[in-house]
Design a protein around this motif. Structure first.
Motif, PDB file in Angstrom:
ATOM      1  N   THR A 106       0.840  -1.202   0.000  1.00 33.30           N
ATOM      2  CA  THR A 106       0.000   0.000   0.000  1.00 33.30           C
ATOM      3  C   THR A 106       0.872   1.249   0.000  1.00 33.30           C
ATOM      4  OG1 THR A 106      -1.773  -1.115   1.210  1.00 33.30           O
ATOM      5  CG2 THR A 106      -1.747   1.288   1.283  1.00 33.30           C
ATOM      6  N   VAL A 107       0.509   2.215  -0.822  1.00 29.18           N
ATOM      7  CA  VAL A 107       1.249   3.473  -0.894  1.00 29.18           C
ATOM      8  C   VAL A 107       0.549   4.511  -0.028  1.00 29.18           C
ATOM      9  CG1 VAL A 107       1.995   5.378  -2.375  1.00 29.18           C
ATOM     10  CG2 VAL A 107       2.133   3.019  -3.208  1.00 29.18           C
ATOM     11  N   TRP A 108       1.320   5.137   0.861  1.00 30.29           N
ATOM     12  CA  TRP A 108       0.838   6.269   1.629  1.00 30.29           C
ATOM     13  C   TRP A 108       1.501   7.515   1.051  1.00 30.29           C
ATOM     14  CZ3 TRP A 108       0.844   4.971   7.611  1.00 30.29           C
ATOM     15  CH2 TRP A 108      -0.097   3.953   7.851  1.00 30.29           C
ATOM     16  N   LEU A 109       0.674   8.460   0.589  1.00 32.68           N
ATOM     17  CA  LEU A 109       1.165   9.690  -0.036  1.00 32.68           C
ATOM     18  C   LEU A 109       0.950  10.855   0.919  1.00 32.68           C
ATOM     19  CD1 LEU A 109       2.264  10.994  -2.693  1.00 32.68           C
ATOM     20  CD2 LEU A 109      -0.131  11.372  -3.332  1.00 32.68           C
ATOM     21  N   GLY A 110       2.023  11.540   1.297  1.00 29.07           N
ATOM     22  CA  GLY A 110       1.933  12.658   2.237  1.00 29.07           C
ATOM     23  C   GLY A 110       1.655  13.974   1.533  1.00 29.07           C
ATOM     24  N   LEU A 111       0.740  14.762   2.094  1.00 31.52           N
ATOM     25  CA  LEU A 111       0.413  16.068   1.516  1.00 31.52           C
ATOM     26  C   LEU A 111       1.203  17.197   2.163  1.00 31.52           C
ATOM     27  CD1 LEU A 111      -3.467  15.953   1.001  1.00 31.52           C
ATOM     28  CD2 LEU A 111      -1.639  15.357  -0.571  1.00 31.52           C
ATOM     29  N   GLN A 112       1.448  17.110   3.458  1.00 29.72           N
ATOM     30  CA  GLN A 112       2.169  18.173   4.153  1.00 29.72           C
ATOM     31  C   GLN A 112       3.657  17.837   4.129  1.00 29.72           C
ATOM     32  OE1 GLN A 112       0.332  18.986   7.997  1.00 29.72           O
ATOM     33  NE2 GLN A 112      -1.719  18.743   7.134  1.00 29.72           N
ATOM     34  N   VAL A 113       4.339  18.384   3.141  1.00 31.92           N
ATOM     35  CA  VAL A 113       5.748  18.098   2.919  1.00 31.92           C
ATOM     36  C   VAL A 113       6.539  19.397   2.885  1.00 31.92           C
ATOM     37  CG1 VAL A 113       5.341  15.915   1.711  1.00 31.92           C
ATOM     38  CG2 VAL A 113       5.324  18.064   0.421  1.00 31.92           C
ATOM     39  N   GLN A 114       7.844  19.284   2.795  1.00 29.78           N
ATOM     40  CA  GLN A 114       8.711  20.458   2.891  1.00 29.78           C
ATOM     41  C   GLN A 114       9.105  21.020   1.531  1.00 29.78           C
ATOM     42  OE1 GLN A 114      11.928  18.994   5.295  1.00 29.78           O
ATOM     43  NE2 GLN A 114      10.729  18.983   7.178  1.00 29.78           N
ATOM     44  N   HIS A 115       8.727  20.360   0.449  1.00 27.89           N
ATOM     45  CA  HIS A 115       9.103  20.850  -0.873  1.00 27.89           C
ATOM     46  C   HIS A 115       7.885  21.383  -1.618  1.00 27.89           C
ATOM     47  CE1 HIS A 115       7.885  16.626  -1.491  1.00 27.89           C
ATOM     48  NE2 HIS A 115       7.399  17.066  -2.642  1.00 27.89           N
ATOM     49  N   ASN A 116       8.112  22.350  -2.502  1.00 21.78           N
ATOM     50  CA  ASN A 116       7.070  22.915  -3.359  1.00 21.78           C
ATOM     51  C   ASN A 116       7.765  23.510  -4.574  1.00 21.78           C
ATOM     52  OD1 ASN A 116       5.067  24.340  -4.661  1.00 21.78           O
ATOM     53  ND2 ASN A 116       4.313  25.366  -2.831  1.00 21.78           N
ATOM     54  N   PHE A 117       7.560  22.896  -5.727  1.00 25.06           N
ATOM     55  CA  PHE A 117       8.240  23.345  -6.938  1.00 25.06           C
ATOM     56  C   PHE A 117       7.326  24.122  -7.869  1.00 25.06           C
ATOM     57  CE2 PHE A 117      10.638  19.545  -5.531  1.00 25.06           C
ATOM     58  CZ  PHE A 117      11.873  20.148  -5.329  1.00 25.06           C
ATOM     59  N   GLY A 118       6.206  24.640  -7.340  1.00 24.20           N
ATOM     60  CA  GLY A 118       5.362  25.518  -8.132  1.00 24.20           C
ATOM     61  C   GLY A 118       4.026  24.922  -8.509  1.00 24.20           C
ATOM     62  N   ASP A 119       3.958  23.614  -8.697  1.00 21.79           N
ATOM     63  CA  ASP A 119       2.707  22.937  -9.000  1.00 21.79           C
ATOM     64  C   ASP A 119       2.607  21.737  -8.058  1.00 21.79           C
ATOM     65  OD1 ASP A 119       0.511  21.583  -9.963  1.00 21.79           O
ATOM     66  OD2 ASP A 119       1.200  21.446 -12.032  1.00 21.79           O
ATOM     67  N   VAL A 120       1.866  21.897  -6.970  1.00 19.94           N
ATOM     68  CA  VAL A 120       1.796  20.855  -5.951  1.00 19.94           C
ATOM     69  C   VAL A 120       1.255  19.556  -6.532  1.00 19.94           C
ATOM     70  CG1 VAL A 120       0.734  20.206  -3.751  1.00 19.94           C
ATOM     71  CG2 VAL A 120       1.565  22.540  -4.089  1.00 19.94           C
ATOM     72  N   SER A 121       0.312  19.660  -7.445  1.00 22.25           N
ATOM     73  CA  SER A 121      -0.254  18.459  -8.055  1.00 22.25           C
ATOM     74  C   SER A 121       0.802  17.677  -8.820  1.00 22.25           C
ATOM     75  CB  SER A 121      -1.408  18.828  -8.989  1.00 22.25           C
ATOM     76  OG  SER A 121      -1.961  17.685  -9.600  1.00 22.25           O
ATOM     77  N   ARG A 122       1.654  18.385  -9.530  1.00 27.05           N
ATOM     78  CA  ARG A 122       2.745  17.720 -10.260  1.00 27.05           C
ATOM     79  C   ARG A 122       3.750  17.114  -9.276  1.00 27.05           C
ATOM     80  NH1 ARG A 122       5.181  14.224 -12.940  1.00 27.05           N
ATOM     81  NH2 ARG A 122       7.332  14.703 -13.521  1.00 27.05           N
ATOM     82  N   ASP A 123       4.070  17.830  -8.213  1.00 28.60           N
ATOM     83  CA  ASP A 123       4.984  17.303  -7.194  1.00 28.60           C
ATOM     84  C   ASP A 123       4.471  15.986  -6.634  1.00 28.60           C
ATOM     85  OD1 ASP A 123       6.310  19.689  -7.593  1.00 28.60           O
ATOM     86  OD2 ASP A 123       5.728  20.566  -5.666  1.00 28.60           O
ATOM     87  N   LEU A 124       3.182  15.967  -6.260  1.00 31.84           N
ATOM     88  CA  LEU A 124       2.594  14.769  -5.671  1.00 31.84           C
ATOM     89  C   LEU A 124       2.567  13.616  -6.665  1.00 31.84           C
ATOM     90  CD1 LEU A 124      -0.396  16.420  -3.771  1.00 31.84           C
ATOM     91  CD2 LEU A 124       1.647  15.424  -2.736  1.00 31.84           C
ATOM     92  N   ALA A 125       2.230  13.923  -7.917  1.00 33.33           N
ATOM     93  CA  ALA A 125       2.163  12.869  -8.931  1.00 33.33           C
ATOM     94  C   ALA A 125       3.530  12.233  -9.152  1.00 33.33           C
ATOM     95  CB  ALA A 125       1.609  13.437 -10.231  1.00 33.33           C
ATOM     96  N   ALA A 126       4.578  13.061  -9.164  1.00 30.70           N
ATOM     97  CA  ALA A 126       5.927  12.521  -9.361  1.00 30.70           C
ATOM     98  C   ALA A 126       6.313  11.583  -8.220  1.00 30.70           C
ATOM     99  CB  ALA A 126       6.934  13.663  -9.477  1.00 30.70           C
ATOM    100  N   VAL A 127       5.977  11.976  -6.991  1.00 28.78           N
ATOM    101  CA  VAL A 127       6.266  11.122  -5.841  1.00 28.78           C
ATOM    102  C   VAL A 127       5.458   9.830  -5.921  1.00 28.78           C
ATOM    103  CG1 VAL A 127       6.044  10.918  -3.338  1.00 28.78           C
ATOM    104  CG2 VAL A 127       6.931  13.027  -4.329  1.00 28.78           C
TER     105      VAL A 127
END
Length: 315
Positions: A106-127
């Motif tokens: 099972t994958v747990w995806l964290g929303l409150q993280v320390q990085h932000n490269f301008g498009d949070v949705s893209r950041d999350l998708a890459a992770v």
């Protein structure tokens, strides 16, 4: 000889995918410390800043709440291409990890993280894409700008739900662990100590009661465009219809991910149960105010100015 004139060569205009992006000379919302025109507003930026980054996802407003205001919560998501793979979105993971791949896969995806490269949705998708290819029992880290690529809207089934479960603390981190390591246990204790009691209302979407010290608030993430919502709230405020029952008052709002989050302060010991019916009734009044396209009265304009002045932007 004729005087030679120097002709100015204009630089290409910066572009952005979002009309709510900051002006070129403002600090970039990604937190780099540079001006927007020299960072994510640059024509050479790998990915432009996107303000309404969760738009189009099921439960957009709850995504924003879990990213910004809810300490401990989870929600399962369904993927477009691999609907059988179990993926759970978490407000916060141990040590603010971007993702964990649990021993059962099972994958747990964290929303409150320390990085932000301008498009949070893209950041999350890459992770998430990285996590889907990672061995069970591993932590997934994000250490660099992923660049252009698929976003969460490309990965998540748009017809699936987003059922948020708010937790009293972060004990769900170790619910299936017999003997957590010292590092995880310490992170758990620190997170639990910092978590403010929070509850999600059931009568309306994306409204969260919270207690901070001896004060209580309701923070309600609403999907309407800012100007339209401010007009509607101003109409209600001028008419004395913006309260959620006795002992409540609208004290302002903050911007997050392209939408407004109005905040009510609650007097005494008002709990979430007492807000269910008033919030439902307010939702009906708000809908009527949103449909009103008439010119604001002087009292409504004054109320709107007051609401606009009590805003805070978080990125």
């Amino acid at each position: 000889m004729a005087k030679r004139t120097r002709r100015r060569v204009d630089q290409p205009a910066t572009t952005t995918t979002d009309p709510d992006a900051p002006s070129p000379r403002q600090p970039c919302p990604c937190g780099s410390g540079r001006r927007y025109k020299n960072c994510h507003g640059s024509a050479n930026a790998s990915a432009p800043f996107v303000a309404r980054t969760f738009e189009g996802l099921p439960g957009e407003c709850d995504w924003i709440a879990l990213r910004e205001i809810v300490p401990a919560a989870t929600a399962a998501i369904t993927l477009r291409s691999d609907g059988d793979r179990s993926v759970q979105v978490c407000s916060l993971l141990p040590m603010a990890a971007p993702a964990l791949v649990r021993p059962d896969g099972t994958v747990w995806l964290g929303l409150q993280v320390q990085h932000n490269f301008g498009d949070v949705s893209r950041d999350l998708a890459a992770v998430l894409e990285h996590a889907l290819e990672t061995e069970p029992g591993s932590t997934v880290q994000a250490v660099e700008d992923p660049g252009p690529g698929r976003r969460m809207q490309d990965l998540v089934d748009p017809d699936a739900g987003f059922d948020v479960q708010v937790h009293d603390g972060f004990d769900f981190w170790i619910a299936d662990v017999d003997d957590p390591s010292g590092e995880v246990a310490a992170s758990l204790q620190a997170a639990n100590d910092a978590a403010a009691p929070t509850a999600r209302l059931t009568s309306v979407d994306a409204a969260y009661w919270t207690q901070m010290g001896d004060r209580r608030y309701l923070r309600w993430v609403l999907p309407h465009t800012e100007n339209t919502l401010l007009d509607a709230l101003a109409r209600l405020h001028a008419a004395g219809d913006d309260r959620l029952g006795d002992g409540t008052r609208l004290i302002g709002s903050f911007r997050a991910h392209g939408v407004l989050v109005p905040v009510w302060e609650l007097e005494g010991d008002v709990g979430p149960e007492a807000l269910e019916d008033p919030a439902d009734a307010f939702s009906g009044r708000l809908a009527e105010a949103l449909d009103d396209s008439s010119t604001l009265s002087s009292a409504e304009r004054s109320a709107r100015a007051g609401l606009a002045n009590r805003q805070l932007t978080i990125r």
